[in-house]
Write a protein that holds these residues in place. Structure first.
Motif, PDB file in Angstrom:
ATOM      1  N   VAL A 106       0.835  -1.205   0.000  1.00 10.28           N
ATOM      2  CA  VAL A 106       0.000   0.000   0.000  1.00 10.28           C
ATOM      3  C   VAL A 106       0.869   1.254   0.000  1.00 10.28           C
ATOM      4  N   SER A 107       1.927   1.258   0.802  1.00 11.89           N
ATOM      5  CA  SER A 107       2.797   2.439   0.833  1.00 11.89           C
ATOM      6  C   SER A 107       3.523   2.628  -0.495  1.00 11.89           C
ATOM      7  N   TYR A 108       3.898   1.550  -1.155  1.00 12.10           N
ATOM      8  CA  TYR A 108       4.551   1.644  -2.463  1.00 12.10           C
ATOM      9  C   TYR A 108       3.587   2.246  -3.490  1.00 12.10           C
ATOM     10  N   VAL A 109       2.360   1.772  -3.488  1.00 10.71           N
ATOM     11  CA  VAL A 109       1.362   2.286  -4.432  1.00 10.71           C
ATOM     12  C   VAL A 109       1.100   3.767  -4.180  1.00 10.71           C
ATOM     13  N   LEU A 110       0.959   4.143  -2.915  1.00  9.08           N
ATOM     14  CA  LEU A 110       0.718   5.551  -2.597  1.00  9.08           C
ATOM     15  C   LEU A 110       1.916   6.431  -2.946  1.00  9.08           C
ATOM     16  N   ALA A 111       3.123   5.916  -2.759  1.00  7.77           N
ATOM     17  CA  ALA A 111       4.322   6.687  -3.105  1.00  7.77           C
ATOM     18  C   ALA A 111       4.421   6.889  -4.616  1.00  7.77           C
TER      19      ALA A 111
END
Length: 125
Positions: A106-111
């Motif tokens: 999720v953090s990768y997608v948001l970044a």
């Protein structure tokens, strides 16, 4: 070519009957799944990146852990689709690693989303 004949000795039969065992419908279904997975992997890499593909693969493995726990009953004679009692055998380290894995995806997608948004805003300036 022989498709599914019963041969007493399987040794050396690859050249005489290379499709031996393919009369099982599940073998054909699994071939379809493997082909579909490879095709979707190519689309994901083309659209996103190999890192996104790797994140999706690892997330799928984490979900598979729980799916196996839910669908494989160790009790003999039990014919149910879900084995809710198997969830008690889930280990805490596996739950923690799955949660960390999902949060990292999720953090990768948001970044990546924020990076694309920042790039489009810089282009407007």
């Amino acid at each position: 070519l022989q498709l599914g004949s019963s041969v007493k000795s399987l040794e050396g039969n690859y050249f005489r009957a290379p499709l031996l065992g393919w009369n099982c419908i599940w073998a054909v279904v699994m071939l379809g799944f493997v082909t579909g997975k490879s095709w979707l992997t190519g689309l994901i890499i083309k659209r996103f990146s190999s890192v996104a593909k790797q994140c999706c693969s690892v997330t799928a493995m984490g979900i598979t852990y729980f799916a196996v726990k839910l669908h494989i009953c160790e009790t003999r004679g039990v014919d149910t689709f879900f084995c809710w009692g198997q969830l008690s055998t889930v280990t805490l380290p596996m739950v923690v690693s799955d949660v960390v894995l999902i949060l990292s995806v999720v953090s990768y997608v948001l970044a990546k989303r924020a990076q694309a948004r920042r790039g489009s805003l810089q282009g407007k300036l």
